[in-house]
Design a protein around this motif. Structure first.
Motif, PDB file in Angstrom:
ATOM      1  N   VAL A 133      57.801  59.701  92.152  1.00  0.00           N
ATOM      2  CA  VAL A 133      58.181  60.783  91.071  1.00  0.00           C
ATOM      3  C   VAL A 133      59.723  60.855  91.488  1.00  0.00           C
ATOM      4  CG1 VAL A 133      58.216  63.325  90.892  1.00  0.00           C
ATOM      5  CG2 VAL A 133      56.367  61.908  91.606  1.00  0.00           C
ATOM      6  N   ARG A 170      63.051  62.757  91.324  1.00  0.00           N
ATOM      7  CA  ARG A 170      63.519  64.381  91.038  1.00  0.00           C
ATOM      8  C   ARG A 170      64.836  64.570  90.545  1.00  0.00           C
ATOM      9  NH1 ARG A 170      60.870  68.326  93.694  1.00  0.00           N
ATOM     10  NH2 ARG A 170      62.855  69.080  94.851  1.00  0.00           N
ATOM     11  N   GLU A 202      60.810  64.918  87.333  1.00  0.00           N
ATOM     12  CA  GLU A 202      60.597  66.135  87.637  1.00  0.00           C
ATOM     13  C   GLU A 202      61.905  66.762  87.659  1.00  0.00           C
ATOM     14  OE1 GLU A 202      58.616  67.429  91.254  1.00  0.00           O
ATOM     15  OE2 GLU A 202      56.603  66.989  90.361  1.00  0.00           O
ATOM     16  N   TRP A 203      62.174  68.123  87.379  1.00  0.00           N
ATOM     17  CA  TRP A 203      63.325  68.780  87.311  1.00  0.00           C
ATOM     18  C   TRP A 203      63.354  69.669  88.405  1.00  0.00           C
ATOM     19  CZ3 TRP A 203      67.309  67.376  83.639  1.00  0.00           C
ATOM     20  CH2 TRP A 203      66.761  66.107  82.929  1.00  0.00           C
ATOM     21  N   LYS A 227      66.300  72.481  89.919  1.00  0.00           N
ATOM     22  CA  LYS A 227      67.702  73.458  89.816  1.00  0.00           C
ATOM     23  C   LYS A 227      68.343  73.465  91.157  1.00  0.00           C
ATOM     24  CE  LYS A 227      66.098  76.816  87.344  1.00  0.00           C
ATOM     25  NZ  LYS A 227      65.632  78.068  87.231  1.00  0.00           N
TER      26      LYS A 227
END
Lengths: 295, 268, 243
Positions: C25, C27, C66-67, C69
């Motif tokens: 994954v 990020r 995957e995002w 913040k």
């Protein structure tokens, strides 16, 4: 949220607001209130525990332990929380990963620090690189709790240390005269009595803790102030169906109301707690209660 | 550039003297210490001025809150509640907003949007509220005997307040007030952090620390230096307040001074 | 039988190791407060030019993304500390940043920064110019003759011009365009645009050369078949520089 929200431009004011206030971002905003309350609820007992350990260390008879406790209190109390938050979470995270790295990947030959980079083997990452998003969020939340607990634990340790010293000597001497050991005296006489002396300081600390929550964003938690800024900022029609000007003022008014309410409720609860704790204590407050009952 | 030259160039940078451009590459530890130390000038300024001016308002608020007349009591209670009940962060936001609007109506308000005055006013009101509450608590726990003795000596009104009530109040409140002074000092770090704009890169210690963190991408050097400065200052506050505490309690024999301190925790 | 079992176990173990070793994954770290590059939409999700570019890149490089913040101020420290794997946040490629992290090739051509003021005759050389703290724009103004005034968020820099605290705001031109368009004539571009920075690229750890190679190849393929240009026009309008 509502079926008529498809085209907000055509709606009248009431309906526009009913749509606007139920968008996905607003839901995140409301959820952040729960997040903040949860964090407070978890942090307070943990910080109290850390503080208790700190106070016990500070009054230890072993010089190194007592020095450790005292310098923990002095150093952490001396630093503004905002400065602490700016680097401590990353440091904490790296420390955990380093420990795991040493335990899990003993064969790793490359240095952990390469220039500015911090590299541990993939199995030691926390959380693992392919973990679900909620795992990452929970981990971030835990780091925030630990950081808060360490900062406020130092203040709590200071208050509890003062509280332990404030318990009248006569009480402890009486306990000794009854043949209690040091340990028994500590747990059965000192600890139950110190709370009443420590409570004013602890209530104050709780108030400070509530008001430190706007700094949560520094710890990677999207708290209420972050969302209020984000939502209140000017929105242009290109990027939002609900364009508006600078509304931060109104959002901040909402936050002001929330914080004042939290303070008021806390005041009332703490006052009750104080009443209960003073019951039967050798203080002016306890004396007053006894006289009231007698009369 | 040697370290001494750096100090000459940047020691007063935060108040606008010395080199105009901040260092841009090859940041040395010396530059870190000098500029962050230079920023401390603002923290010390905010801390000392707000504390001293806030002290007087705090006394008024405490007397007001303890007053039996609702006309004095209610405003003091509300003032203390609002400033103690909301985060400083939000107070800064509203103050800046208010000053901006006032500025439009009258030129007199021009300097209020600058940190040196605007933020100072907020910190002044904030510390007045916190100390006011502490003083109020002390006022309520002044031993009855002290006041009765003053009455017996024929003291009343202002002279009773100045000679008996006020010194006793200070004596009782001092340890808690020391804490408040440290908290206030820490709060000065928030001025440029989120609220008031920094003009021409003149900011407080945290401003320069984050400047370095941003340029070097390494938070582990500037922030601990900042922490070091703040710890020094906190120790200085504790030292000075300890001296004042000794003076306040100088009429007591040395071995009972400690006891007075302990009783305070009990009554607040 | 036994050997089959053993080899299955071995395969399973190596497979998980391979998973953990390569990025199963990826990020993607972004700020979420810099429209049109990246922002939070009404549904509370990360949206914008970079969201679409990033998703497309992951698709082409066959990565699961995957995002995440993150606050702008700590976006690089958190990357090098390994809390996410890429920065895709409208970050201009500069020599300073390049020393600490690696960049992919740019997916947005070298940008211009511009001044926006309330009136045509704003003094850009000697007046007061607002900029966001710790941006390349703030550094530029500090070195020009103008008086720099720094605010924590881009929102506040615009507000400063509106309420007269500053004569002009200096920021990335693409950030300013929608602000000027929607101001109803209150705000306008003044002076000449200033080319700053070397285009916008994705930031990665220097040790992540393999991942960088994958993204570089994906960006090249998006440039070649014109999809990147389509996205540029979609988010930045017809006047945007394309590849």
């Amino acid at each position: 949220m509502f079926s008529y929200c498809a085209d907000p431009n055509t709606l009248d004011t009431v309906r526009w607001f009913s749509c606007y206030l139920t968008t996905g971002v607003h839901m995140s905003f409301y959820a952040s209130f729960i997040k903040v309350l949860a964090l407070l609820a978890v942090t307070a007992p943990v910080a109290l525990g850390v503080g208790f350990l700190g106070a016990m260390a500070a009054r230890s008879d072993l010089l190194p332990v007592s020095l450790l406790g005292k310098s923990y209190i002095a150093i952490v109390r001396g630093v503004p929380d905002v400065a602490f938050f700016l680097f401590f979470v990353i440091a904490l995270d790296q420390m955990f990963e380093y420990v795991r790295h040493r335990a899990i990947c003993p064969d790793w030959t490359q240095p952990v620090r390469q220039g500015s980079e911090f590299l541990v083997c993939a199995q030691a990452k926390l959380p693992l690189g392919n973990a679900a998003e909620w795992v990452h969020e929970t981990y971030g939340f835990l780091l925030a709790v630990i950081t808060f607990a360490i900062v406020f634990g130092a203040f709590a340790a200071n208050v509890l240390f003062g509280g332990m010293r404030a318990v009248p000597r006569a009480q402890l001497e009486t306990a000794e005269a009854y043949g209690m050991s040091r340990r028994q005296t500590f747990w059965r006489v000192l600890v139950p009595q110190m709370w009443v002396y420590a409570l004013p300081g602890l209530s104050n600390l709780w108030m400070v803790l509530i008001k430190a929550t706007p700094l949560l964003f520094l710890l990677g938690i999207e708290d209420i102030v972050y969302w209020a800024r984000e939502l209140g900022g000017t929105k242009t029609s290109r990027f939002s169906s609900y364009p508006h000007g600078d509304w931060r003022m109104w959002y901040f008014l909402g936050l002001l109301a929330f914080y004042l309410m939290m303070t008021r409720v806390s005041e009332i609860v703490l006052e009750r707690l104080m009443q209960r704790l003073t019951h039967g204590q050798a203080t002016t407050g306890g004396e007053k209660q006894r006289k009231r009952v007698a009369a | 550039m040697s370290c001494w030259e750096t100090i000459q160039a940047y020691a007063l940078r935060s108040v606008g003297f010395g080199e105009r451009l901040l260092p841009r590459s090859d940041f040395t530890i010396c530059e870190h210490f000098t500029l962050i130390g230079s920023g401390m000038i603002w923290n010390v300024y905010f801390g000392i001025v707000a504390l001293i001016s806030g002290f007087f308002l705090a006394t008024l608020l405490a007397v007001g809150k303890a007053s039996s007349r609702a006309l004095y009591r209610k405003p003091a209670e509300w003032f203390i509640f609002i400033f103690r009940g909301s985060p400083l962060f939000i107070q800064f936001f509203f103050a800046y907003f208010l000053f901006l609007n006032l500025k439009r109506t009258n030129d007199f308000f021009d300097p209020f949007t600058a940190a040196w005055l605007g933020a100072l006013i907020v910190l002044f009101l904030n510390t007045a509220a916190y100390s006011g509450e502490i003083f109020y608590g002390a006022l309520r726990s002044i031993p009855k005997g002290d006041v009765e003795a003053a009455d017996a000596y024929g003291l009343s009104g202002w002279s009773r307040f100045r000679r008996v009530v006020w010194p006793t109040m200070l004596r009782l409140a001092w340890p808690a007030y020391t804490n408040e002074a440290i908290f206030l000092f820490h709060a000065t770090a928030l001025v440029f952090f989120s609220s008031f704009p920094a003009w021409q890169q003149r900011g407080d210690a945290l401003y320069y620390a984050s400047h370095f963190a941003d340029k070097t991408f390494n938070p582990f050097v500037p922030y601990p230096i900042l922490a070091f400065y703040f710890i020094l200052c906190s120790l200085a506050i504790i030292g000075v307040f300890g001296l004042i505490n000794r003076r306040l309690n100088r009429h007591l024999p040395a071995n009972t001074r400690q006891k007075i301190k302990l009783r305070m925790n009990l009554i607040r | 039988m036994k050997s089959i079992l053993l080899s299955t176990v071995a395969v399973a173990i190596t497979a998980t190791f391979a998973m953990a070793d390569g990025h199963s994954v990826v990020r993607m770290g972004t700020e979420g407060a810099y429209a049109p590059y990246n922002f939070i939409n009404d549904a509370g999700e990360i949206d914008g030019f970079e969201r679409e570019v990033g998703d497309e890149l992951c698709l082409r490089a066959e990565l699961t993304c995957e995002w995440v913040k993150n606050d702008w101020d700590s976006i690089i420290p958190n990357l090098v500390s390994g809390n996410y794997d890429t920065i895709i946040a409208g970050m201009s490629i500069t020599a300073e940043r390049d020393e600490v992290i690696d960049f992919t090739q740019d997916y947005y051509p070298p940008t211009a920064s511009a001044y926006v003021a309330g009136s045509e005759d704003a003094d850009l050389e000697g007046g007061v110019v607002a900029a966001q703290t710790a941006t390349i724009q703030a550094g530029y103004i500090a070195e020009s003759g103008a008086t720099l005034v720094e605010f924590a968020t881009p929102e506040e820099t615009i507000a400063a011009v509106r309420n007269g605290e500053a004569d002009a705001v200096f920021a990335d031109r693409d950030f300013l365009v929608p602000m000027v368009e929607e101001s109803g004539g209150d705000l306008l571009f003044v002076g000449e645009p200033v080319p700053l920075g070397g285009g916008v690229g994705m930031g990665l750890r220097e040790s992540d050369a393999e991942l960088r190679g994958k993204f570089d190849a994906a960006i090249t393929s998006m440039k070649e078949d014109g999809t990147l240009n389509e996205l540029l026009v979609k988010w930045f309008g017809d006047e945007v520089a394309t590849y």
